[in-house]
Design a protein around this motif. Structure first.
Motif, PDB file in Angstrom:
ATOM      1  N   CYS A 525       6.656   3.641  28.938  1.00  0.00           N
ATOM      2  CA  CYS A 525       6.836   2.770  27.774  1.00  0.00           C
ATOM      3  C   CYS A 525       5.607   2.859  26.883  1.00  0.00           C
ATOM      4  O   CYS A 525       4.501   3.156  27.367  1.00  0.00           O
ATOM      5  CB  CYS A 525       7.047   1.313  28.199  1.00  0.00           C
ATOM      6  SG  CYS A 525       8.575   0.980  29.072  1.00  0.00           S
ATOM      7  N   ILE A 526       5.806   2.576  25.599  1.00  0.00           N
ATOM      8  CA  ILE A 526       4.659   2.500  24.702  1.00  0.00           C
ATOM      9  C   ILE A 526       4.026   1.121  24.829  1.00  0.00           C
ATOM     10  O   ILE A 526       4.657   0.169  25.314  1.00  0.00           O
ATOM     11  CB  ILE A 526       5.070   2.795  23.240  1.00  0.00           C
ATOM     12  CG1 ILE A 526       6.094   1.766  22.764  1.00  0.00           C
ATOM     13  CG2 ILE A 526       5.595   4.210  23.102  1.00  0.00           C
ATOM     14  CD1 ILE A 526       6.443   1.906  21.285  1.00  0.00           C
ATOM     15  N   SER A 527       2.804   1.005  24.384  1.00  0.00           N
ATOM     16  CA  SER A 527       2.062  -0.245  24.509  1.00  0.00           C
ATOM     17  C   SER A 527       2.599  -1.305  23.549  1.00  0.00           C
ATOM     18  O   SER A 527       3.103  -0.991  22.463  1.00  0.00           O
ATOM     19  CB  SER A 527       0.578   0.003  24.235  1.00  0.00           C
ATOM     20  OG  SER A 527      -0.158  -1.195  24.280  1.00  0.00           O
ATOM     21  N   ASP A 528       2.489  -2.541  23.971  1.00  0.00           N
ATOM     22  CA  ASP A 528       2.854  -3.687  23.128  1.00  0.00           C
ATOM     23  C   ASP A 528       1.717  -4.696  23.192  1.00  0.00           C
ATOM     24  O   ASP A 528       1.315  -5.102  24.292  1.00  0.00           O
ATOM     25  CB  ASP A 528       4.156  -4.318  23.616  1.00  0.00           C
ATOM     26  CG  ASP A 528       4.626  -5.448  22.718  1.00  0.00           C
ATOM     27  OD1 ASP A 528       4.078  -6.565  22.834  1.00  0.00           O
ATOM     28  OD2 ASP A 528       5.524  -5.208  21.900  1.00  0.00           O
ATOM     29  N   PRO A 529       1.168  -5.137  22.038  1.00  0.00           N
ATOM     30  CA  PRO A 529       0.000  -6.016  22.049  1.00  0.00           C
ATOM     31  C   PRO A 529       0.269  -7.385  22.655  1.00  0.00           C
ATOM     32  O   PRO A 529      -0.660  -8.059  23.111  1.00  0.00           O
ATOM     33  CB  PRO A 529      -0.370  -6.131  20.567  1.00  0.00           C
ATOM     34  CG  PRO A 529       0.877  -5.794  19.838  1.00  0.00           C
ATOM     35  CD  PRO A 529       1.600  -4.797  20.675  1.00  0.00           C
ATOM     36  N   VAL A 530       1.516  -7.802  22.681  1.00  0.00           N
ATOM     37  CA  VAL A 530       1.845  -9.129  23.192  1.00  0.00           C
ATOM     38  C   VAL A 530       2.314  -9.064  24.645  1.00  0.00           C
ATOM     39  O   VAL A 530       1.775  -9.732  25.530  1.00  0.00           O
ATOM     40  CB  VAL A 530       2.928  -9.795  22.316  1.00  0.00           C
ATOM     41  CG1 VAL A 530       3.300 -11.161  22.896  1.00  0.00           C
ATOM     42  CG2 VAL A 530       2.441  -9.930  20.886  1.00  0.00           C
TER      43      VAL A 530
END
Length: 646
Positions: A525-530
Motif C-alpha cells: 500500500c502507499i503511505s497515508d499521513p492519517v
C-alpha cells in the motif's frame, strides 16, 4: 599378492584348475605354464576362498607354503574370506553400518566414542568433544557424521556449548570428572609418564565404572607396561560393555596376542574385520606370523587334511613389527603379535551379548519431575540421577522451552526464530555481544541435534505444548485475510513485477515470515499521513529472495490481486491489515462502451508517455518489465485492465 608378482589368471580358470587338481588328488601338479608352482597354487587357493570354498582352499595354502615362504599380505584374501564367514555366521550389520544405537549414546562424542567433555557444537548441528575437534583439524575439515565442510577451520577458536556443558556437569558430575581424568591421562601417556597415566585412569574408572572407552585406553597403558593380564581384563570389560565396538575387540586381540593366545587373538581380529572390512589395523594384525625368520616371513604347517578340508594343525604366520595408532588418544600399539590359522577359523562363533552382560550395564537415563531413576552399577553402589528441570532448557530470549535450538559459534544457544529476530537488529550475539557477521552471511542455521534429542527424550510433554504454540502462530501468520503483512511503499499492480530492497529490521522479519509460512505473499500500500497506509492495495507474491552478508535482501515480487483494507493494525513492528479482495463486476451496454473508451484512453496515454522517454530510460524499463503489452480487445477479460476501476 605383492605388486611385483605377475598377474593372476582369471578366477573362473583357476577354479577349474583347482577343481581338476583336487579330483585327481594331484595338488602338487605344475600350473600348466601359468607361473611358478607356488604362485599358481596360491592363486587357486585365493580363487577358492573368494568363491566361499574355504575347506578346499586351505590345503592349497598349505602346499603353496611348502614351495615358497609367503609374506603376510599374500594371505589377505584368506583373511577377508574368513572375516566374511564370521559376518554371516554372527548376523552382523553390513560393513559401514553401525549397530543399533544404545540408550546412552546421546551423551557420547561420535569421534572418540567417550562421554562428551567440553562439548562444541559445529555449524552443521553436530556436537563433539573440544579436544577431538582440535586434534583432527585439517585445511578443509568435515564433520564425521554429515561430512559437511567448514566444521572447525584451522585457526578458528572453538567455543564450548554453554548450555550443554552446564547440563552435563549438573546431570553427570562423575562422568564429566572421569572424562577430564581421561584427557589428563592421555597427555601423561604421550609424555611417557605411564604410571601417572595409569593412576589417572584408575581414578576415572572408579568414577565411571561403565565407560567402555576408559577400559580400552587403560588396556593399552597396561600393554605398554607389559601387564598383559590386566590389559586383557580391561579389554574384555570394554567388549562386554560395548559388544560391537571394533576398538574394544582390537584391544582384546592385541592383549591375547601378547599373552601368546594366538588362536583366540586371531578370532578377535577376524571379528574386527567382520565389523569393518576396511580396517587396516585389524587386517594387518590378522596377517602376521609368530616366528620371525631371517628374511622376515615364513609359514609352517602339517600336511594332514581332514575330510572337510580344514587343517588338523595350524598354519603359523609371522611378520615383522609394525605400530598402529589408537584413534582417540593415539596410543601406540604393543609390538609384534602372534596368530594362528586353524580349523576353528571357519567355524567362529561368539556370544557377545548375553543377558549377563546386559545386566551389568548402567544406562545413563534421566527421569523427569517426581520420578528419579536409581540403578545399581557393577560395583553395587546406587547412583541417583538429578531430576530434569525444564527451566534448564529455556531460551534466554523468549523464556520458553527451546524450539529448533541453534548454537552460535560463540557457544550460546537460542531458538532459531529468536536468534533470527535479534540478528535483524544487530549482527551480534544477544548474550556475549560477539560478532556473528559470518553466521549471518551464511544464512544457514542448523539445529543443534543433541539439544533436540535431549528435549524430545526428557521433556516430551513440554515439547508437544511448545510445538502446538508454534504451529498456532504459523497458522495465524498464514491467514491471507486477517493480519496480512503490509509493506508501505509505492503502488503495485497485478501482473506487474515489483523489486524491493529490504533493509529495515521489521521488514526483514516480515519477509522471512512470508517465506516460512509458505504463503510467500504480503500486501503493498502507499503511505497515508492519517491512517498510516491507504485503504486499497495489491497482494505481492515473492518469486525470489537474494540475501546479503549484512542482512539486507533484494526481493523479486510480482502483483497478484487487489484488496480493500477493512482494519488497520500492527504486529511486531510492521503494519498488518484485515482485508477483502476486490472482484471486478462486468458491465454491459452503455457502461461497457464507456469502459472501452476509458481503456483506450489509458492505453494511449501510457504509450505516448513511454515513447517520450529517453532511450536509456526506455531500455531500463524494457529490460525489467518487458515490452508493453498489446491492447486487449476485451478489457473485462484482462486483470491489468481492471485497474481502470481502481
Amino acid at each position: 599378492m605383492g605388486s611385483h608378482l605377475p598377474p593372476r589368471p582369471e578366477p573362473q580358470l583357476v577354479l577349474q584348475l583347482a577343481a581338476g587338481a583336487l579330483q585327481a588328488q594331484n595338488l602338487e601338479a605344475p600350473g600348466g605354464g601359468l607361473g611358478p608352482e607356488w604362485q599358481v597354487l596360491l592363486g587357486r587357493a585365493d580363487a577358492l576362498a573368494f568363491g566361499g570354498r574355504l575347506h578346499e582352499a586351505l590345503p592349497l595354502y598349505q602346499l603353496a607354503s611348502r614351495h615358497q615362504q609367503l609374506r603376510a599380505e599374500q594371505l589377505e584374501k584368506l583373511v577377508e574370506c574368513l572375516a566374511q564367514s564370521v559376518r554371516i555366521k554372527e548376523g552382523l550389520p553390513a560393513a559401514g553400518q553401525p549397530a543399533a544405537p544404545r540408550e546412552w549414546d546421546v551423551f557420547r562424542c561420535r569421534k572418540c566414542q567417550g562421554f562428551l567433555f567440553e562439548p562444541v557444537s559445529l555449524p552443521c548441528g553436530h556436537t563433539f568433544c573440544k579436544k577431538c575437534l582440535e586434534r583432527d583439524r585439517a585445511p578443509e575439515p568435515r564433520c564425521v557424521l554429515c561430512k559437511e565442510a567448514g566444521g572447525a577451520a584451522a585457526g578458528q577458536l572453538l567455543r564450548v556449548n554453554v548450555i550443554l556443558s552446564n547440563l552435563l556437569t549438573k546431570w553427570f558430575p562423575c562422568q564429566v570428572k572421569a572424562s577430564q581424568l581421561r584427557h589428563e591421562g592421555n597427555l601423561l601417556y604421550k609424555e611417557k609418564k605411564l604410571q601417572a597415566a595409569l593412576q589417572k585412569y584408575n581414578e576415572a574408572v572408579s568414577l565411571a565404572p561403565n565407560d567402555h572407552l576408559l577400559y580400552s585406553n587403560r588396556s593399552q597403558i597396561n600393554s605398554t607396561l607389559k601387564a598383559c593380564e590386566d590389559a586383557l581384563h580391561d579389554a574384555e570389560t570394554a567388549c562386554r560393555l560395548q559388544p560391537y565396538w571394533l576398538k574394544g575387540h582390537l584391544r582384546k586381540g592385541q592383549a591375547l596376542a601378547n599373552l601368546g593366545k594366538t588362536e583366540e587373538a586371531l578370532r578377535e581380529f577376524l571379528f574386527c574385520l567382520a565389523l569393518d572390512t576396511g580396517n587396516k589395523t585389524a587386517k594387518s594384525e590378522a596377517q602376521k606370523v609368530n616366528v620371525e625368520q631371517k628374511k622376515g616371513f615364513s609359514i609352517q604347517e602339517e600336511p594332514n587334511v581332514t575330510t572337510s578340508g580344514s587343517l588338523r594343525k595350524p598354519i603359523q604366520i609371522t611378520e615383522s613389527k609394525k605400530d598402529c595408532s589408537e584413534e582417540e588418544n593415539k596410543f601406540t600399539s604393543m609390538p609384534e603379535s602372534t596368530f594362528l590359522l586353524s580349523e576353528k577359523c571357519s567355524l567362529l562363533k561368539r556370544k557377545c551379548c548375553s543377558e549377563e552382560m546386559r545386566n551389568a550395564e548402567v544406562p545413563c537415563k534421566l527421569m523427569k519431575k517426581d520420578i528419579v531413576d536409581i540403578r545399581e552399577n557393577s560395583t553395587g553402589q546406587h547412583i541417583p540421577f538429578e531430576v530434569v528441570d525444564p527451566s534448564d532448557l529455556d531460551c534466554s530470549l523468549c523464556m520458553r522451552l527451546f524450539y529448533e535450538p541453534v548454537t552460535t559459534p560463540c557457544g550460546h544457544t537460542f531458538c532459531l526464530k529468536c536468534l533470527e529476530r535479534c540478528l535483524d537488529h544487530n549482527p551480534k550475539c544477544p548474550l556475549c555481544k560477539e560478532g556473528l557477521s559470518e553466521c549471518l552471511a551464511m544464512r544457514k542455521y542448523c539445529k543443534t541435534v543433541l539439544m533436540e534429542e535431549l528435549i524430545a527424550r526428557y521433556l516430551p510433554e513440554e515439547l508437544t505444548e511448545r510445538r502446538k504454540i508454534y504451529e498456532e502462530e504459523i497458522a495465524e501468520l498464514s491467514n491471507l485475510n486477517k493480519n496480512v503483512p503490509i509493506f508501505v511503499c509505492t503502488m503495485a499492480y497485478p501482473t506487474v513485477p515489483c523489486p524491493l530492497h529490504i533493509f529495515e529490521p521489521c521488514y526483514r522479519l516480515m519477509i522471512r515470515r512470508c517465506m516460512e509460512t509458505g504463503t510467500r505473499q504480503f500486501g503493498m500500500c502507499i503511505s497515508d499521513p492519517v491512517k498510516g497506509f491507504a485503504d486499497y492495495g495489491c497482494i505481492l507474491e515473492i518469486r525470489n529472495v537474494e540475501f546479503f552478508a549484512d542482512g539486507r535482501s533484494v526481493v523479486d515480487s510480482i502483483g497478484k490481486r487487489r484488496f480493500k483494507v477493512i482494519q488497520h493494525s500492527q504486529r511486531d513492528g510492521y503494519n498488518t491489515a484485515d482485508i477483502e479482495y476486490i472482484e471486478d463486476q462486468k458491465v454491459q451496454g452503455q457502461e461497457y462502451a464507456a469502459l472501452l473508451v476509458l481503456h483506450d484512453s489509458v492505453y494511449d496515454q501510457a504509450y505516448t508517455w513511454f515513447n517520450s522517454l529517453k532511450q536509456a530510460l526506455k531500455s531500463r524499463i524494457l529490460s525489467h518489465f518487458g515490452p508493453m503489452p498489446a491492447k486487449d480487445p476485451d478489457p473485462q477479460v484482462s486483470t491489468i485492465s481492471g485497474l481502470c476501476n481502481f
